[in-house]
Write a protein that holds these residues in place. Structure first.
Motif: not given
Length: 373
Positions: A178, A180, A184-187
Motif C-alpha cells: 500500500i 500512504w 491517504k492510503s492506496r492499494k
C-alpha cells in the motif's frame, strides 16, 4: 548545483561568455561596461569552480572504496540516510537515531507500545517501521515525522520505506503493498497479497506479489504506469529487493537462483560469491550492492559488489587488528557509508558503520573507537 544539472560544464561556460560578450557589444566600450562584463566573467568562473568542487565532493564517495574505517555503534542499525544519520534499536530495544557528531538519541514515543522497530528513514530524518500495540498485541505500521508518532494502519502491518517527499510504502496482512501519502492510503493491486521493499524519490515502489499458484513475482509500481510484473524469464519466483533514485532495481530470482540489476528494462546479471549462497540487502545510487554470504547465519560474512571490483568480502577491506568479523551489511548510502552487524572480540551482534578510507591506516595515529576519537 542545480544550474549545472544535465548540462556539461564547458557548454554552460560558453553560453555565459557569449551572453557577457553580447552585453559588452550593447553597452559599448566604456569603463563601466568593462567593469560589468568583468564581474560577470568572474561570476562565471566562481560558479564553475563551485560546480567542479561540488562534483568532486559528492560524486566520488558514492562508489565503492578499497579500504574502510570501522566505527562501532551503540545500536543495531537498520538504515542510513544520505546525510549519515542511522536509525536502529538500542540494546534495551528502544528506537533511536545515531550520528557521529551527536551520538545516540532515542525516539520519544508515549503510549501503550513496545518493540518499536525502525525500518527506514529519509533525509529529513522521518522514520517509519513497525510497533507492537500492547493492548492488542498487534504489530502495526508507524511513522515518526517531525517528532510526532502516528499509527498508519488499523490492521497487522509494517511501514517498509519512506522517500524524501514523505511517501510511505506499507505492507498489510492481509492486503499486500500500500502507498500512504498525504494522509491517504492506496492499494497497489494484485490478487493475493505480497510484500513491499522500497520506494525511491520518484515514487516508484518495488517488492513482490503473490499469485494463486503459491508463487511470487517481482513488481514495480508508479502512479503513471501502475503495477508491472518484472519477473526474470524462466524464474519460478522472484522479488525486487531495492530501487535507487535512478530507477535501477535489485532483482533476486529463484529456480534458477540469480541476481540481476534491472536498468531501463534490461536485466544485467550480477555475479556474487561462487562458493556460498549470497543474500543482497541494499543498493545505493551508484548501483553498489551490499549484503551477506556464507553457509549459514553463524558463518555469514558481509560483502560489497560494484561493477569495477565485482564481489568482495568486506572483512578483507578493514583493519584486521581491530578484531572484527563483519557478518552482515544491511544498507549503504550515496556517500558509500555502510552499516551492518558483526562480532567484535568477545561481543556478538555489534552494530558497525564503515566509512570509506582514502588513506592507508596509520597504526600510530588516533583511531575512532566506540563512535569517539
Amino acid at each position: 548545483m542545480t544550474l549545472f544539472r544535465d548540462t556539461e560544464l564547458g557548454k554552460y561556460q560558453t553560453v555565459a561568455l557569449l551572453n557577457a560578450d553580447s552585453q559588452h557589444m550593447t553597452f559599448g566600450h566604456s569603463t563601466s561596461c568593462f567593469t560589468k562584463v568583468s564581474l560577470r566573467l568572474l561570476l562565471v568562473v566562481f560558479v564553475s569552480l563551485l560546480a567542479v568542487s561540488s562534483f568532486a565532493q559528492t560524486a566520488a564517495p558514492c562508489r565503492a572504496s578499497s579500504r574502510y574505517k570501522i566505527i562501532p555503534l551503540p545500536l543495531t542499525p537498520a538504515r542510513i540516510n544520505d546525510s549519515g544519520v542511522i536509525a536502529g534499536k538500542t540494546e534495551d530495544d528502544q528506537a533511536a537515531t545515531w550520528t557521529q557528531s551527536k551520538g545516540a538519541r532515542e525516539l520519544s514515543i508515549a503510549g501503550d507500545f513496545s518493540n518499536v522497530e525502525p525500518m527506514s528513514l529519509n533525509d529529513a530524518e522521518d522514520i517509519v517501521g513497525q510497533v507492537t500495540v500492547t493492548t492488542t498485541n498487534k504489530v502495526q505500521a508507524f511513522a515518526y515525522i517531525k517528532g510526532k508518532f502516528e499509527l498508519l494502519s488499523d490492521v497487522q502491518s509494517k511501514a517498509k520505506a519512506i522517500n524524501d517527499a514523505g511517501q510511505i510504502v506499507l505492507e498489510e496482512s492481509p492486503g499486500g503493498p500500500i502507498l500512504w501519502s498525504a494522509g491517504k492510503s492506496r492499494k497497489l493491486g494484485g490478487c493475493c497479497g505480497g510484500r513491499a521493499f522500497g520506494i525511491n524519490n520518484r515514487g516508484e515502489i518495488v517488492g513482490e506479489l503473490n499469485d494463486r499458484e503459491g508463487h511470487y513475482s517481482a513488481f514495480v509500481w508508479d502512479a503513471e504506469r501502475g503495477l508491472q510484473i518484472i519477473a526474470p524469464p524462466g524464474a519460478r519466483s522472484s522479488t525486487a529487493l531495492a530501487i535507487n533514485n535512478s530507477g535501477h532495481m535489485l532483482i533476486q530470482a529463484f529456480s534458477p537462483n540469480r541476481i540481476f540489476l534491472r536498468q531501463m528494462g534490461k536485466l544485467i546479471p550480477v555475479e556474487l560469491s561462487t562458493e556460498f549462497a549470497s543474500q543482497p540487502l541494499a543498493l545505493n545510487d551508484c548501483d553498489v550492492i551490499v549484503g551477506e554470504f556464507g553457509t549459514s547465519s553463524d558463518y555469514y560474512h558481509a560483502f560489497i559488489w560494484d561493477r569495477q571490483h565485482g564481489f568482495r568480502d568486506l572483512n578483507k577491506l578493514v583493519d584486521k587488528a581491530q578484531g572484527w568479523n563483519l557478518e552482515s551489511a544491511v544498507d549503504i548510502n550515496k556517500r558509500g557509508e555502510i552499516i551492518g552487524t558483526g562480532d567484535r572480540a568477545n561481543e556478538g551482534d555489534v552494530g558497525f558503520l564503515l566509512v570509506p578510507d582514502s588513506e592507508p591506516t596509520d597504526r600510530n595515529s588516533t583511531k575512532i573507537r566506540d563512535g569517539k576519537p
